[in-house]
Design a protein around this motif. Structure first.
Motif, mmCIF file in Angstrom:
data_model
loop_
_atom_site.group_PDB
_atom_site.id
_atom_site.type_symbol
_atom_site.label_atom_id
_atom_site.label_comp_id
_atom_site.label_asym_id
_atom_site.label_seq_id
_atom_site.Cartn_x
_atom_site.Cartn_y
_atom_site.Cartn_z
ATOM 1 N N LEU A 146 0.826 -1.203 0.000
ATOM 2 C CA LEU A 146 0.000 0.000 0.000
ATOM 3 C C LEU A 146 0.867 1.261 0.000
ATOM 4 N N ILE A 147 1.985 1.225 0.727
ATOM 5 C CA ILE A 147 2.893 2.376 0.743
ATOM 6 C C ILE A 147 3.417 2.658 -0.664
ATOM 7 N N ILE A 148 3.876 1.610 -1.357
ATOM 8 C CA ILE A 148 4.387 1.782 -2.712
ATOM 9 C C ILE A 148 3.277 2.237 -3.656
ATOM 10 N N LEU A 149 2.077 1.667 -3.496
ATOM 11 C CA LEU A 149 0.957 2.039 -4.360
ATOM 12 C C LEU A 149 0.630 3.526 -4.220
ATOM 13 N N PHE A 150 0.527 3.976 -2.982
ATOM 14 C CA PHE A 150 0.176 5.380 -2.764
ATOM 15 C C PHE A 150 1.329 6.308 -3.148
ATOM 16 N N ALA A 151 2.554 5.946 -2.763
ATOM 17 C CA ALA A 151 3.684 6.841 -3.015
ATOM 18 C C ALA A 151 4.042 6.920 -4.488
ATOM 19 N N SER A 152 3.944 5.808 -5.208
ATOM 20 C CA SER A 152 4.441 5.757 -6.577
ATOM 21 C C SER A 152 3.361 5.907 -7.642
ATOM 22 N N VAL A 153 2.121 5.612 -7.308
ATOM 23 C CA VAL A 153 1.051 5.662 -8.299
ATOM 24 C C VAL A 153 0.023 6.731 -7.963
ATOM 25 N N VAL A 154 -0.504 6.668 -6.751
ATOM 26 C CA VAL A 154 -1.617 7.551 -6.385
ATOM 27 C C VAL A 154 -1.157 8.992 -6.186
ATOM 28 N N ILE A 155 -0.101 9.200 -5.383
ATOM 29 C CA ILE A 155 0.324 10.558 -5.046
ATOM 30 C C ILE A 155 0.740 11.379 -6.264
ATOM 31 N N PRO A 156 1.594 10.854 -7.181
ATOM 32 C CA PRO A 156 1.937 11.685 -8.347
ATOM 33 C C PRO A 156 0.723 12.093 -9.175
ATOM 34 N N LEU A 157 -0.193 11.154 -9.403
ATOM 35 C CA LEU A 157 -1.373 11.481 -10.200
ATOM 36 C C LEU A 157 -2.293 12.430 -9.441
ATOM 37 N N ALA A 158 -2.464 12.185 -8.134
ATOM 38 C CA ALA A 158 -3.309 13.066 -7.327
ATOM 39 C C ALA A 158 -2.731 14.478 -7.253
ATOM 40 N N LYS A 159 -1.414 14.569 -7.213
ATOM 41 C CA LYS A 159 -0.773 15.882 -7.154
ATOM 42 C C LYS A 159 -1.000 16.656 -8.446
ATOM 43 N N LEU B 112 9.310 17.189 -11.536
ATOM 44 C CA LEU B 112 8.451 18.130 -12.247
ATOM 45 C C LEU B 112 7.229 18.524 -11.413
ATOM 46 N N THR B 113 6.638 17.573 -10.704
ATOM 47 C CA THR B 113 5.485 17.915 -9.870
ATOM 48 C C THR B 113 5.892 18.756 -8.658
ATOM 49 N N MET B 114 7.085 18.512 -8.119
ATOM 50 C CA MET B 114 7.572 19.348 -7.022
ATOM 51 C C MET B 114 7.821 20.770 -7.508
ATOM 52 N N LEU B 115 8.421 20.900 -8.679
ATOM 53 C CA LEU B 115 8.645 22.231 -9.245
ATOM 54 C C LEU B 115 7.321 22.927 -9.563
ATOM 55 N N ALA B 116 6.328 22.158 -10.014
ATOM 56 C CA ALA B 116 5.018 22.737 -10.309
ATOM 57 C C ALA B 116 4.388 23.315 -9.054
ATOM 58 N N ALA B 117 4.515 22.599 -7.923
ATOM 59 C CA ALA B 117 3.976 23.115 -6.659
ATOM 60 C C ALA B 117 4.716 24.370 -6.216
ATOM 61 N N MET B 118 6.028 24.429 -6.489
ATOM 62 C CA MET B 118 6.814 25.593 -6.088
ATOM 63 C C MET B 118 6.490 26.821 -6.947
#
Length: 429
Positions: A313-326, A399-405
């Motif tokens: 679940l950690i890998i699923l959320f960190a690697s799949v869900v979080i980038p897309l959700a962000k 890229l998503t971190m830079l987008a948030a910044m």
């Protein structure tokens, strides 16, 4: 509020400051050690003054450097299977990647584990030391504070530590893994570095280096509405025609130029890289001469089938869900900056803060691959190497971190129909 000690001993005294999240100009009362001041408008923490802050920063920073030196000096992890044993040091994580030609991935690991943390620690230690030595050149202090602000979002040693634990769970069914002396020193290094980060307050540092910011008459509203500009780097408030901050020298704008355009461009680029990151294998495992590629979802399903549900679940959320959700969250916030809904702006700001907070945790899978690569190198019998998706997935995270910044949350408040500034200053012991 009752402060619990002498009323005259103030460690931070600045008349006004501008919030970088909502652009509200705040009147700051004199602050003592142990006090925290929040924005009157959005509740964002503006100043946090810890008791005995200089001594605590020096102690935590020097201890973190000592723990890092110990972590680099002894074996880090042990690996044994079928009578074959292997022991690696923390530096092997980098050297193995470089020896196999993964230069970009090796550079990313070295920046995250060594370069950025060392720049941060040496900068903060130099600043605290320089406060007691007035002969130190002021421009050196200013550059150090800038480094602190720039480097801090990219400190990922805690993410790397979680990646180690995930890697150990992945390999537990194939081999015996032992934690060596350096692993525990690295845990101490992570804790002490995080403690140092919590003690650092950029406004307090600028107050020590450059003194109080210039004062301006103010009313309870945003800097833009008063014809002023808030410096994003040090919190000083400048006249509306200023191009550079009088205190820190950084270039200033009322709103970040082309913020939405830049954010959207970065989000589109991250979506493009998200496809190969999930289609191509992120890791290639060789066992008895047979090589088997593994995608991100393939690794999640394997862990699930082995009964490692929490790690899967950690890998699923960190690697799949979080980038897309962000990507979806930032896209929605960009839309809201032009066409606001009836939702309260405070809720949108909370979403933005969460998006900034969780983005870097997607690096777990990249660190897992790096750790397994350094640990499992036994020729054709068993070896693990990064797959072509590693760099694509790393690009998605960056890229998503830079987008948030680059996204300017003040644009959300500009669309607020009735901004409320009547709440009292929130100051906590």
């Amino acid at each position: 509020m009752s402060r619990g000690f002498g009323m005259s001993h103030y460690v931070f005294h600045e008349n006004i400051t501008t919030c970088e999240e909502c652009d509200f100009v705040n009147s700051i009362p004199p602050l003592q050690s142990g006090e925290r001041f929040r924005c009157q408008h959005c509740g964002h923490v503006l100043v946090s003054i810890h008791k005995h802050v200089a001594a605590r920063i020096m102690g935590a920073g020097l201890s973190a450097l000592l723990m890092l030196a110990l972590a680099m000096s002894f074996p880090f992890l042990g690996f044994s299977t079928n009578g074959i044993e292997r022991s690696v040091t923390l530096f092997n994580t980098l050297s193995v990647l470089l020896s196999h030609g993964y230069l970009v991935l090796g550079a990313i690991i070295s920046l995250a584990l060594f370069v950025f943390p060392l720049v941060y620690l040496f900068s903060v230690l130099f600043l605290v030391w320089s406060f007691q030595h007035k002969e130190v050149l002021n421009f050196a202090q200013r550059y150090c504070i800038r480094w602190l602000v720039v480097v801090q979002p990219w400190l990922m040693v805690d993410v790397f530590l979680v990646g180690i634990l995930v890697a150990l769970v992945k390999m537990s069914s194939l081999a015996d893994i032992s934690l060596k002396l350096s692993f525990w020193a690295f845990c101490g290094y992570v804790i002490l570095l995080l403690k140092t980060i919590t003690l650092v307050d950029k406004r307090w540092f600028w107050n020590q280096v450059a003194g109080k910011a210039a004062d301006h008459p103010m009313i309870d509203t945003t800097a833009k509405q008063q014809g002023l500009i808030g410096c994003h780097f040090c919190g000083a408030t400048q006249l509306g025609n200023a191009k550079h901050c009088d205190r820190c020298g950084h270039s200033i704008n009322s709103r970040r130029p082309k913020s939405i355009m830049t954010t959207v461009a970065l989000l589109i680029a991250s979506l493009v890289m998200y496809i190969p990151a999930n289609v191509f294998p992120i890791m290639q495992t060789t066992f008895l001469g047979s090589t088997e590629p593994s995608t991100i979802m393939g690794g999640v399903l394997l862990l699930w089938s082995l009964g490692s549900y929490p790690v899967a679940l950690i890998i699923l959320f960190a690697s799949v869900v979080i980038p897309l959700a962000k990507v979806l969250a930032l896209s929605w916030l960009c839309w809201q900056s032009y066409f606001p809904s009836h939702r309260q702006t405070e809720q949108k700001i909370k979403l933005y803060r969460i998006t900034e907070l969780v983005g870097r945790w997607s690096m777990i899978d990249v660190f897992v691959v790096a750790i397994l690569t350094s640990l499992v190198q036994m020729g054709n019998f068993m070896s693990i190497l990064p797959g072509p998706a590693v760099l694509s997935f790393t690009a998605v995270i960056v890229l998503t971190m830079l987008a948030a910044m680059t996204f300017d949350p003040r644009l959300l408040w500009d669309k607020d129909d009735a901004p409320s500034a009547s709440s009292l200053a929130r100051r906590e012991e």
